[in-house]
Write a protein that holds these residues in place. Structure first.
Motif, short mmCIF file in Angstrom:
data_model
loop_
_atom_site.label_atom_id
_atom_site.label_comp_id
_atom_site.label_asym_id
_atom_site.label_seq_id
_atom_site.Cartn_x
_atom_site.Cartn_y
_atom_site.Cartn_z
N TRP A 4 0.84 -1.19 0.00
CA TRP A 4 0.00 0.00 0.00
C TRP A 4 0.88 1.25 0.00
O TRP A 4 1.92 1.29 0.63
CB TRP A 4 -0.88 0.03 1.25
CG TRP A 4 -2.08 -0.87 1.22
CD1 TRP A 4 -2.23 -2.04 1.89
CD2 TRP A 4 -3.29 -0.66 0.49
NE1 TRP A 4 -3.47 -2.58 1.63
CE2 TRP A 4 -4.13 -1.75 0.77
CE3 TRP A 4 -3.73 0.35 -0.38
CZ2 TRP A 4 -5.42 -1.86 0.23
CZ3 TRP A 4 -5.00 0.24 -0.93
CH2 TRP A 4 -5.83 -0.86 -0.63
N GLN A 23 -3.27 3.62 -2.03
CA GLN A 23 -3.22 3.03 -3.35
C GLN A 23 -2.38 1.77 -3.31
O GLN A 23 -1.32 1.73 -2.67
CB GLN A 23 -2.63 4.00 -4.38
CG GLN A 23 -2.53 3.42 -5.79
CD GLN A 23 -1.92 4.40 -6.79
OE1 GLN A 23 -1.52 5.49 -6.43
NE2 GLN A 23 -1.84 3.99 -8.05
N GLN A 27 -5.66 -0.27 -7.45
CA GLN A 27 -6.72 -0.16 -6.45
C GLN A 27 -6.52 1.10 -5.61
O GLN A 27 -5.43 1.37 -5.11
CB GLN A 27 -6.71 -1.38 -5.52
CG GLN A 27 -7.74 -1.30 -4.41
CD GLN A 27 -7.67 -2.48 -3.45
OE1 GLN A 27 -7.01 -3.48 -3.73
NE2 GLN A 27 -8.35 -2.37 -2.32
N SER A 29 -8.28 3.05 -2.24
CA SER A 29 -9.19 2.83 -1.11
C SER A 29 -9.10 4.00 -0.15
O SER A 29 -8.05 4.64 -0.02
CB SER A 29 -8.84 1.53 -0.38
OG SER A 29 -9.03 0.39 -1.20
N GLU A 36 -11.51 -0.16 5.92
CA GLU A 36 -11.68 0.34 4.56
C GLU A 36 -13.14 0.76 4.36
O GLU A 36 -14.06 -0.05 4.45
CB GLU A 36 -11.31 -0.76 3.56
CG GLU A 36 -11.40 -0.30 2.11
CD GLU A 36 -11.08 -1.42 1.13
OE1 GLU A 36 -11.89 -2.38 1.08
OE2 GLU A 36 -10.05 -1.34 0.43
N SER A 39 -13.72 1.47 -1.93
CA SER A 39 -12.67 1.08 -2.85
C SER A 39 -13.21 1.12 -4.27
O SER A 39 -14.41 0.93 -4.49
CB SER A 39 -12.18 -0.34 -2.51
OG SER A 39 -11.38 -0.87 -3.56
N ASN A 40 -12.34 1.35 -5.23
CA ASN A 40 -12.79 1.32 -6.61
C ASN A 40 -12.93 -0.10 -7.15
O ASN A 40 -13.38 -0.29 -8.28
CB ASN A 40 -11.82 2.12 -7.51
CG ASN A 40 -10.44 1.51 -7.59
OD1 ASN A 40 -9.89 1.05 -6.57
ND2 ASN A 40 -9.83 1.51 -8.77
N ARG A 41 -12.61 -1.10 -6.35
CA ARG A 41 -12.76 -2.48 -6.80
C ARG A 41 -14.20 -2.95 -6.73
O ARG A 41 -14.67 -3.72 -7.56
CB ARG A 41 -11.89 -3.43 -5.95
CG ARG A 41 -10.39 -3.26 -6.12
CD ARG A 41 -9.65 -4.34 -5.34
NE ARG A 41 -10.06 -4.42 -3.95
CZ ARG A 41 -10.70 -5.44 -3.40
NH1 ARG A 41 -11.00 -6.50 -4.13
NH2 ARG A 41 -11.03 -5.42 -2.13
N HIS A 43 -18.04 -1.57 -6.30
CA HIS A 43 -18.87 -0.37 -6.24
C HIS A 43 -20.24 -0.55 -6.88
O HIS A 43 -20.97 0.41 -7.08
CB HIS A 43 -18.15 0.80 -6.94
CG HIS A 43 -17.72 0.51 -8.33
ND1 HIS A 43 -16.42 0.14 -8.64
CD2 HIS A 43 -18.38 0.51 -9.50
CE1 HIS A 43 -16.32 -0.06 -9.93
NE2 HIS A 43 -17.50 0.17 -10.48
N ARG A 245 -18.49 -1.78 -2.73
CA ARG A 245 -17.12 -1.32 -2.62
C ARG A 245 -16.43 -1.82 -1.38
O ARG A 245 -15.23 -1.81 -1.27
CB ARG A 245 -17.10 0.20 -2.63
CG ARG A 245 -17.67 0.85 -1.37
CD ARG A 245 -17.71 2.36 -1.55
NE ARG A 245 -18.07 3.04 -0.33
CZ ARG A 245 -19.32 3.23 0.09
NH1 ARG A 245 -20.31 2.75 -0.63
NH2 ARG A 245 -19.57 3.89 1.19
N ARG A 246 -17.19 -2.23 -0.35
CA ARG A 246 -16.55 -2.54 0.93
C ARG A 246 -16.40 -4.03 1.13
O ARG A 246 -17.17 -4.80 0.63
CB ARG A 246 -17.38 -1.95 2.06
CG ARG A 246 -17.45 -0.43 1.95
CD ARG A 246 -18.43 0.16 2.91
NE ARG A 246 -18.59 1.55 2.62
CZ ARG A 246 -19.54 2.32 3.10
NH1 ARG A 246 -20.44 1.83 3.90
NH2 ARG A 246 -19.63 3.58 2.79
#
Length: 246
Positions: A4, A23, A27, A29, A36, A39-41, A43, A245-246
Motif C-alpha cells: 500500500w 493506493q 486499487q 481505497s 476500509e 474502494s474502486n474495486r 462499487h 465497494r466494501r
C-alpha cells in the motif's frame, strides 16, 4: 503482494481519526483507522443506490436530488447516467480532502462528472443541506458512513434517528424517495423509517459478483398528501446491481 502507498490524509471535521487515501497498484481505497470505507474495486451497490431510485424519477420534469457523500463518485456517475439534461444533482461532502481527491488522484474515476452542469458540489454536512431545503428534493441518497450504525463519525447517527428521518421527509417532495445504503440489515432502523411516515422497501445487494455478503439498500418513499404509508417489501438481489465497494 503489492504494498500500500499512503497518498494523503483528510481530517474529518469534529473527529480525531482522519481519512486516509491509499493506493495498491490500480486499487484506490479510503480508510478510517484500520477500516476500509470504500474502494474502486467494489462499487456496484453504490451505483445501484442511484440507478434504482433515479429509474423511478426518470419521467419527472426537472428532477432535483441530493447525494450525501461524494466518495469515489460512483453514485454520482450512475445518477448522471440515469437522469435527463434538466436534472439537478446536489452533492454534499463533509470532508474537504475528498472533494480535492476527486480532482486529483481520483480524477480518472470521476471521468469529468464534476464538470457536468447538472452537478452542484457543496463541501458541507448533508444534514445541514437537508434542513435548509424543505420540499426541494425528489430524492435524497445517503451513502454516509457504514449505514445507520455510525462508524466514521458519531454525528452521522443523527441522520438515522427519528429527528433526522423527519427532517429528510420534510425536505422531500410528495412521492420523494429517501435512499440509504447499509453494510447489513437493521430491523430497528426499518421500524424507525416506518414510524417516520415512509413507505419502506429493502433491496438486498451482493457485495461482489455472484458471491459475498449482501448489503442493504432502503428505499423509503414519502407518500403524497393523504396517502397511507405501507410497509413495503423486502426483495432479493437484482443480478444487474450486485457488488459493493466494501
Amino acid at each position: 503482494m503489492i504494498p500500500w502507498i499512503h497518498l494523503d490524509t483528510g481530517p474529518i471535521p469534529g473527529e480525531e481519526t482522519p481519512l486516509r487515501l491509499m493506493q495498491r497498484g490500480e486499487q484506490f481505497s479510503i480508510f478510517v483507522g484500520p477500516t476500509e470505507l470504500m474502494s474502486n474495486r467494489l462499487h456496484a451497490s453504490e451505483k445501484a443506490l442511484a440507478t434504482l431510485i433515479c429509474g423511478r424519477l426518470r419521467d419527472r420534469p426537472r428532477v432535483r436530488i441530493l447525494i450525501g457523500g461524494l466518495g469515489m463518485g460512483f453514485t454520482l456517475r450512475a445518477a448522471l447516467d440515469a437522469l435527463g439534461p434538466d436534472a439537478t444533482i446536489v452533492v454534499a461532502e463533509l470532508v474537504p480532502a475528498v472533494a480535492t481527491w476527486a480532482r486529483g488522484p481520483l480524477a480518472h474515476l470521476f471521468d469529468g462528472s464534476l464538470d457536468d452542469p447538472r452537478v452542484d458540489l457543496r463541501v458541507d454536512d448533508v444534514g445541514r443541506q437537508i434542513r435548509a431545503a424543505p420540499g426541494q428534493y425528489d430524492a435524497i441518497l445517503l451513502d454516509v458512513d457504514n449505514g445507520p450504525g455510525g462508524l466514521m463519525r458519531a454525528e452521522n447517527d443523527r441522520l438515522y434517528g427519528l429527528e433526522g428521518l423527519s427532517q429528510a421527509r420534510t425536505a422531500l417532495r410528495a412521492d420523494g424517495i429517501l435512499g440509504i445504503w447499509s453494510q447489513g440489515p437493521d430491523a430497528a432502523f426499518t421500524t424507525r423509517l416506518k414510524r417516520s411516515g415512509y413507505t419502506v422497501e429493502e433491496e438486498r445487494v451482493r457485495a461482489h459478483g455472484s458471491g459475498g455478503r449482501r448489503h442493504v439498500l432502503w428505499l423509503a418513499t414519502r407518500p403524497a398528501s393523504g396517502a397511507k404509508p405501507s410497509s413495503g417489501a423486502s426483495r432479493g438481489t437484482r443480478p444487474a446491481d450486485r457488488g459493493r465497494r466494501r
